[in-house]
Design a protein around this motif. Structure first.
Motif, PDB file in Angstrom:
ATOM      1  N   GLN A  39       1.468   5.186   0.703  1.00 37.55           N
ATOM      2  CA  GLN A  39       0.582   6.085   1.279  1.00 37.55           C
ATOM      3  C   GLN A  39       0.354   7.489   0.643  1.00 37.55           C
ATOM      4  O   GLN A  39      -0.285   8.464   1.036  1.00 37.55           O
ATOM      5  CB  GLN A  39       0.956   6.511   2.679  1.00 37.55           C
ATOM      6  N   SER A  55      -9.292  -1.258  -2.616  1.00 37.79           N
ATOM      7  CA  SER A  55      -8.677  -0.018  -3.379  1.00 37.79           C
ATOM      8  C   SER A  55      -9.730  -0.062  -4.763  1.00 37.79           C
ATOM      9  O   SER A  55     -10.436  -0.808  -4.997  1.00 37.79           O
ATOM     10  CB  SER A  55      -7.280  -0.361  -3.895  1.00 37.79           C
ATOM     11  N   THR A  63       0.785   9.972  -3.134  1.00 38.53           N
ATOM     12  CA  THR A  63       0.469   9.907  -4.627  1.00 38.53           C
ATOM     13  C   THR A  63       2.168   9.525  -5.330  1.00 38.53           C
ATOM     14  O   THR A  63       2.934  10.323  -4.946  1.00 38.53           O
ATOM     15  CB  THR A  63       0.062  11.313  -5.023  1.00 38.53           C
ATOM     16  N   TRP A  98      -6.734   4.342  -6.305  1.00 33.88           N
ATOM     17  CA  TRP A  98      -6.898   4.904  -5.213  1.00 33.88           C
ATOM     18  C   TRP A  98      -6.926   4.103  -3.904  1.00 33.88           C
ATOM     19  O   TRP A  98      -7.845   3.092  -3.913  1.00 33.88           O
ATOM     20  CB  TRP A  98      -8.166   5.748  -5.091  1.00 33.88           C
ATOM     21  N   HIS A  99      -5.783   4.031  -3.108  1.00 33.17           N
ATOM     22  CA  HIS A  99      -5.767   3.164  -2.156  1.00 33.17           C
ATOM     23  C   HIS A  99      -6.645   3.922  -0.833  1.00 33.17           C
ATOM     24  O   HIS A  99      -6.387   5.088  -0.539  1.00 33.17           O
ATOM     25  CB  HIS A  99      -4.374   3.068  -1.431  1.00 33.17           C
ATOM     26  N   ARG A 100      -7.526   3.286  -0.155  1.00 35.36           N
ATOM     27  CA  ARG A 100      -8.403   4.018   0.660  1.00 35.36           C
ATOM     28  C   ARG A 100      -8.704   3.091   1.849  1.00 35.36           C
ATOM     29  O   ARG A 100      -8.683   1.573   1.625  1.00 35.36           O
ATOM     30  CB  ARG A 100      -9.513   4.362   0.046  1.00 35.36           C
ATOM     31  N   GLU A 101      -9.279   3.184   2.873  1.00 36.13           N
ATOM     32  CA  GLU A 101      -9.988   2.327   4.053  1.00 36.13           C
ATOM     33  C   GLU A 101     -11.418   2.174   3.877  1.00 36.13           C
ATOM     34  O   GLU A 101     -12.048   3.170   3.326  1.00 36.13           O
ATOM     35  CB  GLU A 101      -9.557   2.815   5.304  1.00 36.13           C
ATOM     36  N   HIS A 143      -0.629   6.056  -8.290  1.00 35.91           N
ATOM     37  CA  HIS A 143      -0.899   5.318  -6.910  1.00 35.91           C
ATOM     38  C   HIS A 143      -1.147   6.606  -6.094  1.00 35.91           C
ATOM     39  O   HIS A 143      -0.394   7.428  -5.946  1.00 35.91           O
ATOM     40  CB  HIS A 143      -0.040   4.334  -6.423  1.00 35.91           C
ATOM     41  N   THR A 144      -2.261   6.419  -5.237  1.00 31.51           N
ATOM     42  CA  THR A 144      -2.862   7.713  -4.512  1.00 31.51           C
ATOM     43  C   THR A 144      -3.695   7.328  -3.455  1.00 31.51           C
ATOM     44  O   THR A 144      -4.245   6.271  -3.354  1.00 31.51           O
ATOM     45  CB  THR A 144      -3.370   8.727  -5.395  1.00 31.51           C
ATOM     46  N   SER A 145      -3.701   8.000  -2.332  1.00 36.91           N
ATOM     47  CA  SER A 145      -4.505   7.963  -1.197  1.00 36.91           C
ATOM     48  C   SER A 145      -5.407   9.195  -1.333  1.00 36.91           C
ATOM     49  O   SER A 145      -6.245   9.339  -0.184  1.00 36.91           O
ATOM     50  CB  SER A 145      -3.550   8.014  -0.060  1.00 36.91           C
ATOM     51  N   ASN A 146      -5.198   9.899  -2.120  1.00 32.39           N
ATOM     52  CA  ASN A 146      -6.043  11.247  -2.211  1.00 32.39           C
ATOM     53  C   ASN A 146      -7.347  10.894  -3.185  1.00 32.39           C
ATOM     54  O   ASN A 146      -6.833  10.891  -4.666  1.00 32.39           O
ATOM     55  CB  ASN A 146      -5.276  12.530  -2.442  1.00 32.39           C
ATOM     56  N   LEU A 176       1.004  -1.250   0.054  1.00 31.06           N
ATOM     57  CA  LEU A 176      -0.140  -0.021  -0.083  1.00 31.06           C
ATOM     58  C   LEU A 176       0.819   1.214   0.077  1.00 31.06           C
ATOM     59  O   LEU A 176       1.922   1.541   0.700  1.00 31.06           O
ATOM     60  CB  LEU A 176      -0.943   0.056   1.250  1.00 31.06           C
TER      61      LEU A 176
END
Length: 192
Positions: free
Chosen positions: A8, A153, A10, A38-41, A18-21, A6
């Motif tokens: 964390q 994701s 961009t 988009w990596h997210r929870e 790869h982004t968390s935003n 994962l």
């Protein structure tokens, strides 16, 4: 080798972002970008619900979503967290509708006991949204290495029908499932 780390922040690797935003989903418009991940929870309530589905008799389904229409998961049992899951899927539909300036989304629920598309291929679509909620995530080629999307994701995959993308697109496949691995629960959305 499959890289399932994962990221964390961009990061751009060749043609994959790869982004968390969530705002970075718009980078799918960049001509050289073939995929945004988009990596997210997921909300805990939805996570707990998904974990309870391992023994459920789930079935594939198809639906057209328009503004305000909630995804229907007819074979998914009632229970705490189902509403959170439905609202999460609606959020994804809203994102795709906004990005594609579309009034309708084709929504598929896929329950896979084996690889549906085991060979690397490029979809003949403009943009496709794919997310895996159980089992192994979608695999793609990045710099000649096989990568896998983490659970939950959200992947925007650019296909060969995107304007100016003829002969290009992200090469991806369904992962091979080993004996004893859980069925994959995959949600797929296409702008109509």
């Amino acid at each position: 080798m499959i890289n399932n780390q994962l990221k964390q922040t961009t990061k751009s690797n060749s043609h994959v972002i790869h982004t968390s935003n969530i705002i970075d989903m718009t980078r799918i418009y960049d001509p050289d970008t073939q995929m945004v991940l988009w990596h997210r929870e997921l909300p805990k309530e939805a996570l707990d619900y998904i974990a309870s589905l391992s023994s459920a008799n789930l079935m594939c389904s198809k639906q057209v979503l328009t503004e305000g229409t909630m995804p229907d998961l007819p074979s998914f049992p009632s229970g705490p967290g189902k509403e959170a899951l439905v609202h999460d899927l609606r959020l994804m539909a809203d994102i795709l509708m906004e990005l594609m300036d579309s009034d309708a989304i084709g929504f598929r629920t896929e329950i896979m006991k084996r690889a549906m598309c085991p060979n690397f291929h490029i979809d003949r679509v403009g943009i496709r949204l794919v997310t895996t909620f159980q089992g192994l995530g979608t695999e793609w080629l990045e710099n000649e290495e096989t990568m896998a999307a983490p659970l939950f994701s959200v992947a925007l995959l650019k296909g060969s029908l995107w304007q100016g993308n003829e002969g290009k697109g992200i090469q991806h496949r369904s992962p091979m499932l080993s004996e004893g691995e859980p069925n994959r629960i995959v949600f797929v959305m296409d702008a109509l």
